[in-house]
Scaffold this motif. Structure first.
Motif, PDB file in Angstrom:
ATOM      1  N   TRP A 149       9.804   4.049  -3.263  1.00  0.00           N
ATOM      2  CA  TRP A 149       8.722   3.893  -2.263  1.00  0.00           C
ATOM      3  C   TRP A 149       7.371   4.329  -2.835  1.00  0.00           C
ATOM      4  N   GLY A 150       7.380   5.460  -3.573  1.00  0.00           N
ATOM      5  CA  GLY A 150       6.130   5.971  -4.132  1.00  0.00           C
ATOM      6  C   GLY A 150       5.538   5.022  -5.169  1.00  0.00           C
ATOM      7  N   ILE A 151       6.424   4.485  -6.031  1.00  0.00           N
ATOM      8  CA  ILE A 151       5.924   3.550  -7.055  1.00  0.00           C
ATOM      9  C   ILE A 151       5.312   2.308  -6.401  1.00  0.00           C
ATOM     10  N   CYS A 152       5.984   1.744  -5.386  1.00  0.00           N
ATOM     11  CA  CYS A 152       5.450   0.552  -4.705  1.00  0.00           C
ATOM     12  C   CYS A 152       4.136   0.856  -4.000  1.00  0.00           C
ATOM     13  N   SER A 153       4.040   2.046  -3.383  1.00  0.00           N
ATOM     14  CA  SER A 153       2.798   2.403  -2.694  1.00  0.00           C
ATOM     15  C   SER A 153       1.660   2.576  -3.685  1.00  0.00           C
ATOM     16  N   ILE A 154       1.937   3.250  -4.798  1.00  0.00           N
ATOM     17  CA  ILE A 154       0.904   3.436  -5.823  1.00  0.00           C
ATOM     18  C   ILE A 154       0.504   2.088  -6.426  1.00  0.00           C
ATOM     19  N   ALA A 155       1.488   1.203  -6.649  1.00  0.00           N
ATOM     20  CA  ALA A 155       1.194  -0.124  -7.201  1.00  0.00           C
ATOM     21  C   ALA A 155       0.313  -0.935  -6.240  1.00  0.00           C
ATOM     22  N   SER A 156       0.595  -0.830  -4.941  1.00  0.00           N
ATOM     23  CA  SER A 156      -0.247  -1.530  -3.953  1.00  0.00           C
ATOM     24  C   SER A 156      -1.675  -1.015  -4.004  1.00  0.00           C
ATOM     25  N   THR A 157      -1.806   0.307  -4.121  1.00  0.00           N
ATOM     26  CA  THR A 157      -3.149   0.902  -4.221  1.00  0.00           C
ATOM     27  C   THR A 157      -3.846   0.445  -5.494  1.00  0.00           C
ATOM     28  N   TRP A 158      -3.095   0.401  -6.614  1.00  0.00           N
ATOM     29  CA  TRP A 158      -3.684  -0.017  -7.892  1.00  0.00           C
ATOM     30  C   TRP A 158      -4.134  -1.479  -7.840  1.00  0.00           C
ATOM     31  N   VAL A 159      -3.296  -2.362  -7.267  1.00  0.00           N
ATOM     32  CA  VAL A 159      -3.667  -3.775  -7.141  1.00  0.00           C
ATOM     33  C   VAL A 159      -4.929  -3.923  -6.291  1.00  0.00           C
ATOM     34  N   THR A 160      -4.988  -3.203  -5.172  1.00  0.00           N
ATOM     35  CA  THR A 160      -6.146  -3.298  -4.284  1.00  0.00           C
ATOM     36  C   THR A 160      -7.413  -2.817  -4.988  1.00  0.00           C
ATOM     37  N   PHE A 161      -7.318  -1.672  -5.657  1.00  0.00           N
ATOM     38  CA  PHE A 161      -8.478  -1.114  -6.350  1.00  0.00           C
ATOM     39  C   PHE A 161      -8.918  -2.010  -7.499  1.00  0.00           C
ATOM     40  N   LYS A 162      -7.966  -2.570  -8.238  1.00  0.00           N
ATOM     41  CA  LYS A 162      -8.298  -3.426  -9.387  1.00  0.00           C
ATOM     42  C   LYS A 162      -9.021  -4.689  -8.938  1.00  0.00           C
ATOM     43  N   VAL A 163      -8.512  -5.335  -7.902  1.00  0.00           N
ATOM     44  CA  VAL A 163      -9.161  -6.562  -7.417  1.00  0.00           C
ATOM     45  C   VAL A 163     -10.559  -6.245  -6.883  1.00  0.00           C
ATOM     46  N   ILE A 184      -3.784   2.393   3.861  1.00  0.00           N
ATOM     47  CA  ILE A 184      -3.788   3.832   4.172  1.00  0.00           C
ATOM     48  C   ILE A 184      -2.868   4.126   5.359  1.00  0.00           C
ATOM     49  N   LEU A 185      -2.918   3.283   6.380  1.00  0.00           N
ATOM     50  CA  LEU A 185      -2.046   3.489   7.539  1.00  0.00           C
ATOM     51  C   LEU A 185      -0.578   3.391   7.137  1.00  0.00           C
ATOM     52  N   THR A 186      -0.254   2.408   6.303  1.00  0.00           N
ATOM     53  CA  THR A 186       1.131   2.233   5.867  1.00  0.00           C
ATOM     54  C   THR A 186       1.601   3.422   5.014  1.00  0.00           C
ATOM     55  N   PHE A 187       0.743   3.868   4.111  1.00  0.00           N
ATOM     56  CA  PHE A 187       1.103   5.007   3.246  1.00  0.00           C
ATOM     57  C   PHE A 187       1.261   6.288   4.075  1.00  0.00           C
ATOM     58  N   ALA A 188       0.345   6.488   5.026  1.00  0.00           N
ATOM     59  CA  ALA A 188       0.437   7.671   5.880  1.00  0.00           C
ATOM     60  C   ALA A 188       1.715   7.629   6.730  1.00  0.00           C
ATOM     61  N   GLY A 189       2.057   6.421   7.220  1.00  0.00           N
ATOM     62  CA  GLY A 189       3.292   6.293   7.994  1.00  0.00           C
ATOM     63  C   GLY A 189       4.501   6.644   7.165  1.00  0.00           C
ATOM     64  N   GLY A 190       4.524   6.229   5.896  1.00  0.00           N
ATOM     65  CA  GLY A 190       5.630   6.583   5.018  1.00  0.00           C
ATOM     66  C   GLY A 190       5.730   8.080   4.804  1.00  0.00           C
ATOM     67  N   LEU A 204       2.287   4.655  12.861  1.00  0.00           N
ATOM     68  CA  LEU A 204       1.320   4.368  11.793  1.00  0.00           C
ATOM     69  C   LEU A 204       1.703   3.103  11.023  1.00  0.00           C
ATOM     70  N   LEU A 205       2.977   2.940  10.737  1.00  0.00           N
ATOM     71  CA  LEU A 205       3.435   1.713  10.071  1.00  0.00           C
ATOM     72  C   LEU A 205       3.190   0.491  10.953  1.00  0.00           C
ATOM     73  N   LEU A 206       3.357   0.653  12.256  1.00  0.00           N
ATOM     74  CA  LEU A 206       3.065  -0.454  13.173  1.00  0.00           C
ATOM     75  C   LEU A 206       1.586  -0.819  13.121  1.00  0.00           C
ATOM     76  N   LEU A 207       0.725   0.190  13.123  1.00  0.00           N
ATOM     77  CA  LEU A 207      -0.711  -0.079  13.023  1.00  0.00           C
ATOM     78  C   LEU A 207      -1.043  -0.757  11.688  1.00  0.00           C
ATOM     79  N   GLY A 208      -0.383  -0.320  10.608  1.00  0.00           N
ATOM     80  CA  GLY A 208      -0.608  -0.969   9.315  1.00  0.00           C
ATOM     81  C   GLY A 208      -0.170  -2.419   9.324  1.00  0.00           C
ATOM     82  N   ALA A 209       0.986  -2.708   9.951  1.00  0.00           N
ATOM     83  CA  ALA A 209       1.462  -4.091  10.047  1.00  0.00           C
ATOM     84  C   ALA A 209       0.519  -4.933  10.917  1.00  0.00           C
ATOM     85  N   ALA A 210       0.052  -4.347  12.024  1.00  0.00           N
ATOM     86  CA  ALA A 210      -0.894  -5.072  12.884  1.00  0.00           C
ATOM     87  C   ALA A 210      -2.186  -5.372  12.138  1.00  0.00           C
ATOM     88  N   MET A 211      -2.653  -4.410  11.328  1.00  0.00           N
ATOM     89  CA  MET A 211      -3.859  -4.642  10.530  1.00  0.00           C
ATOM     90  C   MET A 211      -3.624  -5.750   9.505  1.00  0.00           C
TER      91      MET A 211
END
Length: 757
Positions: A149-163, A184-190, A204-211
């Motif tokens: 979970w941590g690797i996927c969350s960090i990878a999502s953050t890295w992809v977002t920041f890189k783009v 951020i909402l998804t990571f905080a929910g995790g 929090l995960l629901l709010l992240g999915a809605a976003m």
């Protein structure tokens, strides 16, 4: 209700909300089918994940599953949700999915955890230990899930920041900002789930999915600055009204309680009503202050429209119109770049109709790149048919723009614009405003697009006028170039004609002397008894004499044309009796009439008054006309020489005179060439097909006879023309040559300088 029951009901409610979002996502597709499918899969997985929380105890009692697997089910779901969210980030922001190798690694990772939980390899509960550390199979599986979970969350953050770092387009950065909130909402929910605060993590995960659903399905995201401005303005208005209400109520309580009939309840209601009335004016005032202090001033739409209309109304130059219009839009909305494109519908080289977009420089010195857009392109439908502005974010997000051609995408990428606003007249699409990002980094909102639409409508008439003026200027320049080329060609033709006339004059003069000598000696030989008594020599000398006479006649014709060309033809005007002159001319062709079997119908001209002219010159006129009639009339045909008296004031010749018409039953004249036959050296048909005799049918000649006729008749102040039903060598429709000559001595005979061939 116990907390456990409340938690179960809450998870069921969250799952229901996920289901609602899933239904909405299935009804409204977003960026692409792949991204939408990933979102659907994420929502389905989230529904099952919430149902696990709702029925985890039921699962452990009803299904024969390993206890470790049941305990780790929430973390399986957390890992899978993080992995799908990573794919969503890559597909949405980078427009491509993760490499298949990462899917394979994730599958291997998940298989490893399943092996530990199900203990398929019969591993002991304690896998490894030493004096200080013990690694249990349960802890290892849990750690692997959390690490995944941590690797996927960090990878999502890295992809977002890189783009975000790589892109220069503010529209994309704006969308990434929203995506970061969802991330951020998804990571905080995790994190909350890992902290065993399951309900808060689920929310929090629901709010992240809605976003995520909102970002994927909505192509025009509101600016966070505007949202912040509204929140700040609302909070300030609320605080101000609370202060006013408190202060007002305090004043009423301290200074009006002694008044008879005073009611605190009524006073509070009146004060609340006053604040309610003042709410909207206060809100507008606060928003204005907030904009000025924190976000810059608001746009005065009325002032912009007034100044814009006054500035462009009288501009007729397309480049100036583009510079002024885009410059005013820049002042109003603070855009970084902009251009104006004219739109024309035309057929391409392949015969397919397209819209041609031609760029007009506006901001900067570079000329925008031109483009061609098919009529069925989504861009043409949006801008041309729907007459709606097109945002770059719509092109990036909406599914219908996935099928743009490579040329269209290349053109859009080269523009680096954020919005395209169509310019329409009543019936036609005539232009486009292409505008880049705002200097402030803000997006274009609905009120901005409404303003741009209004400005585009005001630009339509000015653009149409500028295009018309530009077309007129271009046509005028082309006409000037064509006229200049025509003048050059005309001057060149005059030089050629003058050179030809000079050659004719010189050659005819030079030929006349030896021809005279040749003719004289041939006459002497014909008169010599030694040769005249010998039949053979007599025939040869007669042939020499006839050839010399014909050549002499041609040279005389050349001299006549040269005199007419050089305006040197001089006439000795005197009364001329046409019946004598015409009779002499016709008598000269008696041999040709007999040889060809032609019938001559000759009117008597005794009753006509004499015409004013030069007898020798007029003799040449009718000589050429009669000879022309003989040449183009088949054997056995008929030639008519008729005369008519033309009264003064007649339409065809107002001065009045005598009209002589030489008619024949020959091959006729093509109506297209009725004027051309009077020019020098004009020959009908192919020269190689003409016979050599001058009175033979379709006999040859230099093509000077009718030119001499026109020159001499014009020199007499008369008129000559030809009539014929047409040219036909089988039906022989015939032709009529009309010559009108003045009868009185008052008739104006043109001086040599006014005669032309």
């Amino acid at each position: 209700m116990t907390f456990a029951a409340f938690s179960q009901v809450s998870h069921l409610a969250v799952a229901t909300i996920y289901l609602v979002i899933l239904v909405l996502a299935l009804r409204k597709r977003g960026v692409s089918d792949f991204v939408s499918r990933l979102l659907d899969f994420y929502l389905i997985l989230a529904i099952f994940w919430e149902l696990i929380f709702f029925s985890q105890q039921t699962i452990s009692h009803t299904l024969t599953l390993p206890t470790l697997f049941v305990l780790h089910l929430p973390y399986y779901g957390l890992f899978l949700l993080a992995f799908i969210f990573l794919n969503l980030s890559a597909a949405l922001l980078r427009s491509k999915a993760l490499h298949w190798g990462l899917w394979l690694i994730s599958l291997i990772w998940l298989s490893f955890v399943l092996i530990l939980d199900f203990n398929w390899f019969f591993l002991p509960d304690t896998i490894w230990q030493n004096s200080t550390t013990v690694i249990n199979r349960s802890n290892l599986a849990f750690a692997a899930l959390i690490l995944g979970w941590g690797i996927c969350s960090i990878a999502s953050t890295w992809v977002t920041f890189k783009v975000y770092r790589q892109t220069d387009r503010r529209v994309v950065k704006h969308r990434i900002t929203y995506w970061t909130i969802g991330l951020i909402l998804t990571f905080a929910g995790g994190l909350f789930v890992l902290g065993l605060i399951y309900l808060a993590g689920s929310l929090l995960l629901l709010l992240g999915a809605a976003m995520a659903y909102y970002i994927i399905s909505v192509h025009r995201l509101p600016d966070l600055r505007v949202i912040a401005r509204r929140i700040v303005s609302g909070l300030l208005v609320g605080v101000l009204e609370l202060v006013i209400y408190t202060a007002g109520f305090w004043v009423l309580q301290n200074y009006f309680t002694g008044i008879t009939g005073y009611s605190p309840l009524l006073a509070g209601a009146i004060l609340a009503f006053v604040l309610l009335v003042l709410f909207n004016p206060l809100l507008r005032l606060i928003q204005k202050w907030v904009n000025q202090l924190l976000f810059g001033s608001l746009v005065d739409i009325n002032r912009i429209l007034r100044e814009y209309s006054q500035s462009i109304s009288n501009i007729l130059d397309l480049g100036m119109l583009s510079t002024v219009a885009v410059g005013l839009i820049n002042e109003a909305l603070e855009v970084q770049s902009g251009a104006l494109f004219t739109v024309d519908s035309e057929f391409g080289d392949d015969g397919v109709r397209r819209y041609r977009l031609k760029g007009v420089p506006a901001m900067g010195n570079s000329t925008p790149i031109n483009a061609q857009i098919p009529l069925d392109s989504p861009i043409a439908k949006k801008l041309g048919d729907d007459r709606s502005p097109l945002m770059q974010s719509e092109i990036d997000v909406l599914p219908e723009f996935r099928f743009l051609t490579a040329q269209e995408r290349s053109w859009l990428n080269s523009q680096e614009m954020d919005v395209y606003v169509p310019i329409h007249t009543k019936d036609d699409w005539v232009g486009i405003f292409a505008l880049g990002p705002k200097s402030s980094g803000a997006s274009y909102f609905d009120n901005d697009l409404d303003l741009l639409n209004t400005l585009a409508n005001q630009t339509a008439v000015a653009l149409q006028n500028a295009r018309l003026v530009g077309s007129l200027v271009r046509i005028n320049n082309e006409f000037r170039r064509a006229y200049s080329s025509m003048e050059e060609a005309h001057a060149k033709l005059e030089r050629i004609d003058r050179t030809k006339s000079d050659f004719i004059s010189i050659a005819s003069h030079e030929l006349r002397t030896p021809l005279t000598v040749l003719s004289g000696y041939s006459q002497m030989l014909m008169d010599d008894p030694t040769f005249s008594e010998n039949a053979y020599y007599s025939k040869v000398i007669a042939g020499i004499y006839d050839g010399t006479s014909r050549l002499h006649e041609i040279v005389d014709s050349m001299l006549d044309v040269a005199k007419i060309d050089t305006r040197a033809l001089e006439l000795q005007s005197e009364p001329v009796h046409l019946h004598v002159l015409l009779n002499n001319v016709c008598q000269g062709f008696s041999k040709a009439f007999q040889e060809r079997g032609l019938i001559l119908d000759f009117d008597q001209f005794n009753n006509f008054p004499p015409v004013q002219g030069d007898p020798e010159a007029l003799k040449k006129v009718f000589y050429h006309l009669v000879m022309n009639a003989i040449k183009y009339t088949p054997d056995g045909g008929k030639i008519t020489v008729a005369g008519y008296l033309v009264e003064k004031g007649a339409g065809r010749y107002p001065p009045g005179g005598v009209e002589v018409v030489v008619s024949d039953t020959g091959i006729g004249i093509d109506p297209r060439f009725k004027d051309l036959i009077f020019t020098k050296f004009y020959q009908t048909g192919e020269l190689a097909l003409h016979s050599s005799g001058k009175t033979k049918f379709k006999g040859g000649g230099p093509g000077l006879g009718l030119a001499i006729v026109r020159g001499i008749v014009q020199a007499h102040g008369g008129r000559v023309w030809a009539d014929s039903p047409g040219y036909d060598e089988e039906k022989n429709p015939g032709s009529h040559f009309h010559v009108i000559l003045p009868t009185s001595s008052d008739a104006r005979v043109l001086p040599p300088g006014e005669i032309s061939v």
